[in-house]
Design an enzyme around this catalytic site. Structure first.
Site, short mmCIF file in Angstrom:
data_model
loop_
_atom_site.label_atom_id
_atom_site.label_comp_id
_atom_site.label_asym_id
_atom_site.label_seq_id
_atom_site.Cartn_x
_atom_site.Cartn_y
_atom_site.Cartn_z
N CYS A 182 -12.79 6.81 18.99
CA CYS A 182 -11.38 6.81 18.37
C CYS A 182 -10.58 6.81 19.53
CB CYS A 182 -11.09 7.78 17.43
SG CYS A 182 -9.21 7.78 16.65
N CYS A 212 -8.51 -0.01 20.45
CA CYS A 212 -8.84 0.30 19.10
C CYS A 212 -10.03 -0.21 18.60
CB CYS A 212 -7.86 0.06 18.06
SG CYS A 212 -8.01 0.36 16.35
#
Length: 278
Positions: free
Chosen positions: A69, A201
């Protein structure tokens, strides 16, 4: 066993690459779907949630955890490593997806002597597409500048993109959003396009082709999952104490609704992924 933590199921794109690269290793994935997304949460809350997720994976037997993440890596990783890990879980390690991207852009290993690495190279420009929180953290520009000050970094927050991808929105709607953000980046780079862009991302690799289409011809789009897998393999070679092949098992946990997450996960992992509640 290697743990993989993400705020939701975007990190499954990283897990997919890790499992493909290390098929004999066992992986345990934890998605904090109950608290997703992390992108617009305050930094202290992101740190607290990330710490809790990493702790769960250690409690389940993971010796090494990958923060799949970008938001957690940018906001929480350094603090976890420096102020919590050795006290709470001595002998365990936490790595993040931010490091392989910085290494790829700068050509400088993360653990290298930064001062000794500051050699003038050819000036170039790199664009970064990421969540608002990752952009606000300044982690990518800061770490790149420390290793390759000649690299100009221009960031573009993409706040609508993760919700669109997770909702499996019509491709045309996603393409319009990507085009909007690509145009925003190019407006700030009016003089010339970047040599490369980083998709900061783990959701974005699912629409990497849309970024390629929206950007000028010749701009390289860096693949975070593949770079992370390559980096982990190199790390295990340097740290054989964490290189513990198993049966090639992959397990999935969520803090959310397992049935709903299982239905969504295949698109991210590339094959069925059955989630259980942690």
């Amino acid at each position: 066993m290697i743990g993989v933590f993400d705020s939701g199921h975007g990190g499954l794109t990283v897990l997919r690459a890790l499992h493909r690269s290390l098929p004999s290793h066992d992986f345990l994935y934890l998605g904090d779907h109950a608290d997703a997304p992390y992108g617009d949460r305050p930094p202290e809350e992101i740190y607290r949630l990330t710490l809790a997720g990493v702790s769960r994976l250690f409690e389940r037997g993971a010796g090494l955890v990958i923060l799949a993440c970008n938001t957690a890596s940018a906001v929480a990783l350094r603090r976890l490593q420096q102020t919590w890990l050795e006290t709470a879980w001595p002998g365990r390690r936490v790595l993040g997806v931010l490091v392989p991207m910085v290494e790829a852009v700068t050509g400088v290993p993360w653990m290298a002597d930064v001062a000794a690495s500051r050699q003038a190279g050819e000036p170039r420009t790199v664009g970064i597409f990421a969540t608002s929180r990752t952009v606000d953290s300044g982690a990518y520009p800061r770490e790149i500048a420390a290793r390759a000050p000649e690299v100009r970094v221009v960031q573009q927050a993409c706040p609508a993109l993760v919700p669109l991808i997770e909702a499996d929105a019509p491709r045309q709607r996603v393409a319009e959003a990507v085009r909007l953000y690509a145009d925003g980046l190019m407006t700030r780079l009016a003089s010339a396009p970047p040599q490369a862009v980083m998709l900061g991302c783990t959701h974005y690799p699912l629409v990497a082709d849309l970024f390629t289409d929206a950007l000028p011809v010749g701009v390289e789009v860096l693949s975070q999952p593949d770079l992370t897998a390559k980096s982990l393999s190199a790390y295990l070679e340097r740290h054989p104490e964490f290189d513990r092949p198993g049966q090639g098992d992959v397990s999935f946990l969520t803090t959310g609704d397992p049935s709903r997450i299982t239905a969504l996960a295949t698109r991210f992992f590339g094959k069925p992924a059955r989630f259980d509640r942690t």
